[in-house]
Enzyme design. Structure first.
Site, PDB file in Angstrom:
ATOM      1  N   ARG A   1       0.808  -1.243   0.000  1.00 22.19           N
ATOM      2  CA  ARG A   1       0.000   0.000   0.000  1.00 22.19           C
ATOM      3  C   ARG A   1       0.828   1.274   0.000  1.00 22.19           C
ATOM      4  NH1 ARG A   1      -2.909  -3.102   3.620  1.00 22.19           N
ATOM      5  NH2 ARG A   1      -4.710  -4.072   2.626  1.00 22.19           N
TER       6      ARG A   1
ATOM      7  N   LYS B   1       4.958  11.775 -10.674  1.00 25.68           N
ATOM      8  CA  LYS B   1       4.157  10.983 -11.612  1.00 25.68           C
ATOM      9  C   LYS B   1       4.885   9.671 -11.854  1.00 25.68           C
ATOM     10  CE  LYS B   1       1.884  14.049 -14.909  1.00 25.68           C
ATOM     11  NZ  LYS B   1       1.852  14.256 -16.362  1.00 25.68           N
TER      12      LYS B   1
ATOM     13  N   GLU C   1      13.397  18.034 -23.229  1.00 30.52           N
ATOM     14  CA  GLU C   1      12.502  18.443 -22.138  1.00 30.52           C
ATOM     15  C   GLU C   1      12.921  19.808 -21.583  1.00 30.52           C
ATOM     16  OE1 GLU C   1       9.760  16.814 -21.605  1.00 30.52           O
ATOM     17  OE2 GLU C   1      10.063  14.646 -21.728  1.00 30.52           O
TER      18      GLU C   1
ATOM     19  N   LYS D   1      10.099  22.918 -12.895  1.00 36.18           N
ATOM     20  CA  LYS D   1       9.206  21.776 -12.679  1.00 36.18           C
ATOM     21  C   LYS D   1       8.615  21.831 -11.270  1.00 36.18           C
ATOM     22  CE  LYS D   1       7.636  17.510 -13.793  1.00 36.18           C
ATOM     23  NZ  LYS D   1       8.061  16.217 -14.263  1.00 36.18           N
TER      24      LYS D   1
ATOM     25  N   GLU E   1      -2.168  17.705 -11.650  1.00 36.65           N
ATOM     26  CA  GLU E   1      -2.453  18.024 -13.050  1.00 36.65           C
ATOM     27  C   GLU E   1      -3.931  18.228 -13.314  1.00 36.65           C
ATOM     28  OE1 GLU E   1      -0.015  15.931 -15.927  1.00 36.65           O
ATOM     29  OE2 GLU E   1      -1.599  16.193 -17.405  1.00 36.65           O
TER      30      GLU E   1
ATOM     31  N   ARG F   1      -0.597  22.367 -14.354  1.00 35.03           N
ATOM     32  CA  ARG F   1       0.493  21.448 -14.705  1.00 35.03           C
ATOM     33  C   ARG F   1       0.406  20.973 -16.160  1.00 35.03           C
ATOM     34  NH1 ARG F   1       2.814  16.463 -10.889  1.00 35.03           N
ATOM     35  NH2 ARG F   1       4.327  15.660 -12.393  1.00 35.03           N
TER      36      ARG F   1
ATOM     37  N   ASN G   1       2.633  19.678 -20.889  1.00 34.76           N
ATOM     38  CA  ASN G   1       2.328  18.716 -21.952  1.00 34.76           C
ATOM     39  C   ASN G   1       2.601  19.268 -23.343  1.00 34.76           C
ATOM     40  OD1 ASN G   1       1.602  16.713 -20.180  1.00 34.76           O
ATOM     41  ND2 ASN G   1      -0.485  17.482 -19.998  1.00 34.76           N
TER      42      ASN G   1
ATOM     43  N   HIS H   1       3.659  17.002 -26.129  1.00 34.15           N
ATOM     44  CA  HIS H   1       3.468  15.626 -25.691  1.00 34.15           C
ATOM     45  C   HIS H   1       2.244  14.924 -26.265  1.00 34.15           C
ATOM     46  CE1 HIS H   1       6.829  16.311 -23.101  1.00 34.15           C
ATOM     47  NE2 HIS H   1       6.744  15.103 -22.575  1.00 34.15           N
TER      48      HIS H   1
ATOM     49  N   HIS I   1       3.428  11.430 -27.627  1.00 29.98           N
ATOM     50  CA  HIS I   1       2.942  10.126 -27.188  1.00 29.98           C
ATOM     51  C   HIS I   1       2.322   9.356 -28.361  1.00 29.98           C
ATOM     52  CE1 HIS I   1       2.724  11.449 -22.693  1.00 29.98           C
ATOM     53  NE2 HIS I   1       3.917  11.007 -23.029  1.00 29.98           N
TER      54      HIS I   1
ATOM     55  N   HIS J   1      12.088   8.992 -26.147  1.00 22.12           N
ATOM     56  CA  HIS J   1      11.038   9.897 -25.683  1.00 22.12           C
ATOM     57  C   HIS J   1      11.347  11.362 -26.037  1.00 22.12           C
ATOM     58  CE1 HIS J   1       7.764  11.512 -23.339  1.00 22.12           C
ATOM     59  NE2 HIS J   1       8.611  12.271 -22.669  1.00 22.12           N
TER      60      HIS J   1
HETATM   61  N1  LIG Z   1       7.315  10.859 -14.675  1.00 23.98           N
HETATM   62  C1  LIG Z   1       7.515  11.913 -15.415  1.00 23.98           C
HETATM   63  O1  LIG Z   1       7.149  13.032 -15.036  1.00 23.98           O
HETATM   64  C2  LIG Z   1       8.216  11.758 -16.729  1.00 23.98           C
HETATM   65  C3  LIG Z   1       8.650  12.898 -17.419  1.00 23.98           C
HETATM   66  C4  LIG Z   1       9.354  12.716 -18.597  1.00 23.98           C
HETATM   67  C5  LIG Z   1       9.596  11.431 -19.071  1.00 23.98           C
HETATM   68  N2  LIG Z   1       9.140  10.358 -18.390  1.00 23.98           N
HETATM   69  C6  LIG Z   1       9.400   8.992 -18.874  1.00 23.98           C
HETATM   70  O2  LIG Z   1      10.799   8.775 -18.924  1.00 23.98           O
HETATM   71  C7  LIG Z   1      11.075   7.735 -19.858  1.00 23.98           C
HETATM   72  C8  LIG Z   1      12.296   8.076 -20.662  1.00 23.98           C
HETATM   73  O3  LIG Z   1      13.396   8.183 -19.785  1.00 23.98           O
HETATM   74  P1  LIG Z   1      14.902   8.122 -20.301  1.00 23.98           P
HETATM   75  O4  LIG Z   1      15.039   8.900 -21.542  1.00 23.98           O
HETATM   76  O5  LIG Z   1      15.742   8.464 -19.148  1.00 23.98           O
HETATM   77  O6  LIG Z   1      15.059   6.611 -20.762  1.00 23.98           O
HETATM   78  P2  LIG Z   1      15.638   5.264 -20.071  1.00 23.98           P
HETATM   79  O7  LIG Z   1      15.298   5.210 -18.645  1.00 23.98           O
HETATM   80  O8  LIG Z   1      15.195   4.152 -20.944  1.00 23.98           O
HETATM   81  O9  LIG Z   1      17.218   5.420 -20.203  1.00 23.98           O
HETATM   82  C9  LIG Z   1      17.799   5.434 -21.476  1.00 23.98           C
HETATM   83  C10 LIG Z   1      18.949   4.440 -21.635  1.00 23.98           C
HETATM   84  O10 LIG Z   1      20.098   4.980 -20.997  1.00 23.98           O
HETATM   85  C11 LIG Z   1      20.698   3.998 -20.134  1.00 23.98           C
HETATM   86  N3  LIG Z   1      21.334   4.757 -19.073  1.00 23.98           N
HETATM   87  C12 LIG Z   1      20.728   5.391 -18.043  1.00 23.98           C
HETATM   88  N4  LIG Z   1      21.619   6.091 -17.335  1.00 23.98           N
HETATM   89  C13 LIG Z   1      22.825   5.895 -17.915  1.00 23.98           C
HETATM   90  C14 LIG Z   1      24.144   6.373 -17.668  1.00 23.98           C
HETATM   91  N5  LIG Z   1      24.389   7.273 -16.705  1.00 23.98           N
HETATM   92  N6  LIG Z   1      25.139   5.943 -18.469  1.00 23.98           N
HETATM   93  C15 LIG Z   1      24.884   5.100 -19.488  1.00 23.98           C
HETATM   94  N7  LIG Z   1      23.662   4.628 -19.791  1.00 23.98           N
HETATM   95  C16 LIG Z   1      22.648   5.031 -19.022  1.00 23.98           C
HETATM   96  C17 LIG Z   1      19.569   3.118 -19.734  1.00 23.98           C
HETATM   97  O11 LIG Z   1      20.041   1.843 -19.365  1.00 23.98           O
HETATM   98  C18 LIG Z   1      18.720   3.082 -21.007  1.00 23.98           C
HETATM   99  O12 LIG Z   1      19.240   2.109 -21.882  1.00 23.98           O
HETATM  100  C19 LIG Z   1       9.828   7.575 -20.674  1.00 23.98           C
HETATM  101  O13 LIG Z   1       9.214   6.358 -20.335  1.00 23.98           O
HETATM  102  C20 LIG Z   1       8.951   8.750 -20.276  1.00 23.98           C
HETATM  103  O14 LIG Z   1       7.575   8.458 -20.338  1.00 23.98           O
HETATM  104  C21 LIG Z   1       8.469  10.500 -17.231  1.00 23.98           C
HETATM  105 ZN   LIG Z   2       8.241  14.066 -21.535  1.00 26.20          ZN
END
Ligand SMILES: NC(=O)c1ccc[n+]([C@@H]2O[C@H](COP(=O)([O-])OP(=O)(O)OC[C@H]3O[C@@H](n4cnc5c(N)ncnc54)[C@H](O)[C@@H]3O)[C@@H](O)[C@H]2O)c1
Ligand SMILES: [Zn+2]
Length: 369
Positions: A124, A146, A188, A230, A240, A244, A248, A251, A255, A267
Site C-alpha cells: 500500500r 508521476k 525536455e 518543474k 495536473e 500542470r 504537456n 506531448h 505520445h 522519448h
Molecule cells: N514521470 C515523469 O514526469 C516523466 C517525465 C518525462 C519522461 N518520463 C518517462 O521517462 C522515460 C524516458 O526516460 P529516459 O530517456 O531516461 O530513458 P531510459 O530510462 O530508458 O534510459 C535510457 C537508456 O540509458 C541507459 N542509461 C541510463 N543512465 C545511464 C548512464 N548514466 N550511463 C549510461 N547509460 C545510461 C539506460 O540503461 C537506457 O538504456 C519515458 O518512459 C517517459 O515516459 C516520465
Molecule cells: Zn516528456
C-alpha cells in the site's frame, strides 16, 4: 551542491529536496538516514545502470551497515510494463521487503517511472528516492511524483501519483550516457523553456555546445534551472488538474508518435518532433508568431534534435494514436500550445485546448521528412 525544494503541504507535509551536484553519488548512503530512513533498501535499476553504478551503490550502502538489495530488469522503454512491475514485486517479496523498506530508483525515466509505481503500491505504498542517471530523468522525470507503466494501447496508461522522499542527481554519471540519450534529455529542457522561462531558452542558445560537451558546471546549472521550473509548476498543481498541463507541450503528438512508431524514437526525440508539430499548430491558430516558431525549430536543430516526422510514418496513424492518449478527455485530444515563447500556454484562460483533426493532419503532413 545545489538544492531545490519541492513544497507540498496539502493533507500532510510531503515536501522534499532535490540535490544536484557533480560526484555526489557516493555521498548518498550517509545522507539516507536523514532523507529516507528505512530498515532495508532495495536498489531498483535496469541491467545497464546496474553494471555501471548499481553494484557500486549497493556496496557503498552495505559498507555503511545498511541492508541493501539490487533488483535489475532489462533496459529500455519496452520493459516499462506490467510484467516487469510484477517481477520487481516478486523479487521484493522473495527478499523479504516489508512496509519498513524503501526503494532507491536508480536509472533513467523508465526506471524512475516503474520503480516509483512499484513503491506507490507495494504494501500500500512505501517511500522511495529518485536517483536519476539520464539527463531527461534529472531535469524532468524524477521530479513531481508521476509514476507509470505503459500499456500496448498507449504510454503511461497505468500509474499513480507518488512523491519521492528526495531526488539525488549526480551529473557526473552523464559521462557514460550515449550522446543520443543526452540530446533526448535536452528536448525536455527546451519544453520547460518554451512554456515557462525565456532566460532558459537563451541559456540553451548560448550554452548548447558546453552542455553537449558535458561541462559539469553547465549541466549543474541546467538541471537546477529545470528542476526549479518543474517544482514551481508541481507545487501549484500537483495532480495536473489545470496548470500542470502546460508541461504537456509537444506531448500529445509525442505520445502518439511513440505509440505509432513502436518505440523506434526515444522519448525526447518524440517530444522534439511533437513540439515542432505543435508550434506549427499554434502559429496556424494565431498563437505563436512565425518568428517564435522558427526560433524554436532552430534551437531544436542546433541541439541535434529532430524536428520532422520519421520517414514512412503515416500522419493518419499518428492522428489516430492521439485519441488513445489518456489526456484525451471526452474522446478529444487536448494540446498545450504556447502563444509566446517563455510564457505558459493560455487559451480562454485554460492551458490546453482541442484542435480540429484536419489542422493536426495538415501540420503533421507539413513536417514529414
Ligand atoms: N514521470 C515523469 O514526469 C516523466 C517525465 C518525462 C519522461 N518520463 C518517462 O521517462 C522515460 C524516458 O526516460 P529516459 O530517456 O531516461 O530513458 P531510459 O530510462 O530508458 O534510459 C535510457 C537508456 O540509458 C541507459 N542509461 C541510463 N543512465 C545511464 C548512464 N548514466 N550511463 C549510461 N547509460 C545510461 C539506460 O540503461 C537506457 O538504456 C519515458 O518512459 C517517459 O515516459 C516520465
Ligand atoms: Zn516528456
Amino acid at each position: 551542491m545545489k538544492r531545490v525544494r519541492v513544497r507540498l503541504r496539502a493533507l500532510e507535509d510531503r515536501s522534499y529536496p532535490i540535490c544536484i551536484g557533480a560526484g555526489i553519488l557516493h555521498r548518498l548512503p550517509r545522507e539516507l538516514a536523514r532523507l529516507c530512513p528505512a530498515a532495508r533498501y532495495a536498489v531498483v535499476t535496469d541491467a545497464r545502470v546496474a553494471r555501471l553504478y548499481g553494484r557500486a551503490l549497493r556496496r557503498d550502502l552495505r559498507r555503511r551497515g545498511l541492508h541493501a538489495d539490487l533488483i535489475a530488469f532489462p533496459a529500455g522503454e519496452r520493459y516499462k510494463t506490467r510484467r516487469t512491475k510484477e517481477r520487481v514485486e516478486d523479487a521484493l517479496v522473495r527478499l523479504g521487503h516489508g512496509r519498513d523498506s524503501a526503494i532507491l530508483a536508480l536509472g533513467g525515466g523508465v526506471v524512475g517511472d516503474l520503480a516509483g509505481f512499484v513503491a506507490a503500491t507495494y504494501q500500500r505504498g512505501i517511500p522511495y528516492v529518485q536517483i536519476p542517471t539520464t539527463l531527461l530523468a534529472m531535469l524532468d522525470a524524477s521530479v513531481g511524483g508521476k509514476t507509470a507503466i505503459d500499456h500496448p494501447a498507449g504510454k503511461n496508461l497505468i500509474g499513480a501519483f507518488h512523491q519521492p522522499r528526495a531526488v539525488w542527481a549526480d551529473v557526473s554519471v552523464l559521462r557514460t550516457l550515449p550522446a543520443r540519450q543526452l540530446r533526448s534529455g535536452l528536448a525536455e529542457a527546451v519544453k520547460h523553456a518554451a512554456v515557462a522561462d525565456l532566460g532558459l531558452l537563451k541559456f540553451l542558445d548560448r550554452r548548447g555546445a558546453d552542455l553537449r560537451a558535458l561541462s559539469p558546471r553547465a549541466l549543474e546549472r541546467l538541471v537546477e534551472r529545470n528542476c526549479r521550473i518543474k517544482a514551481a509548476v508541481v507545487m501549484r498543481d500537483e495532480r495536473e488538474s489545470g496548470f500542470r498541463q502546460i508541461l504537456n507541450f509537444g506531448h500529445t503528438v509525442a505520445h502518439a508518435l511513440e505509440t505509432a512508431a513502436g518505440y523506434r524514437l526515444l522519448h525526447g526525440e518524440a517530444v522534439a518532433i511533437g513540439m515542432a508539430v505543435e508550434a506549427t499548430l499554434s502559429e496556424r491558430l494565431g498563437g505563436l508568431s512565425a518568428g517564435g516558431r522558427d526560433r524554436l525549430l532552430c534551437l531544436l536543430e542546433s541541439l541535434g534534435l529532430p524536428g520532422r516526422l520519421p520517414r514512412r510514418l503515416d500522419p493518419r496513424r499518428v492522428l489516430a494514436a492521439t485519441y488513445t492518449d489518456k489526456k484525451a478527455r471526452l474522446g478529444r485530444p487536448l494540446y498545450a500550445l504556447p502563444r509566446r515563447l517563455g510564457h505558459p500556454p493560455a487559451w480562454n484562460g485554460r492551458p490546453v485546448r482541442p484542435v480540429e483533426d484536419r489542422q493536426v493532419l495538415q501540420a503533421l503532413r507539413d513536417l514529414l521528412s
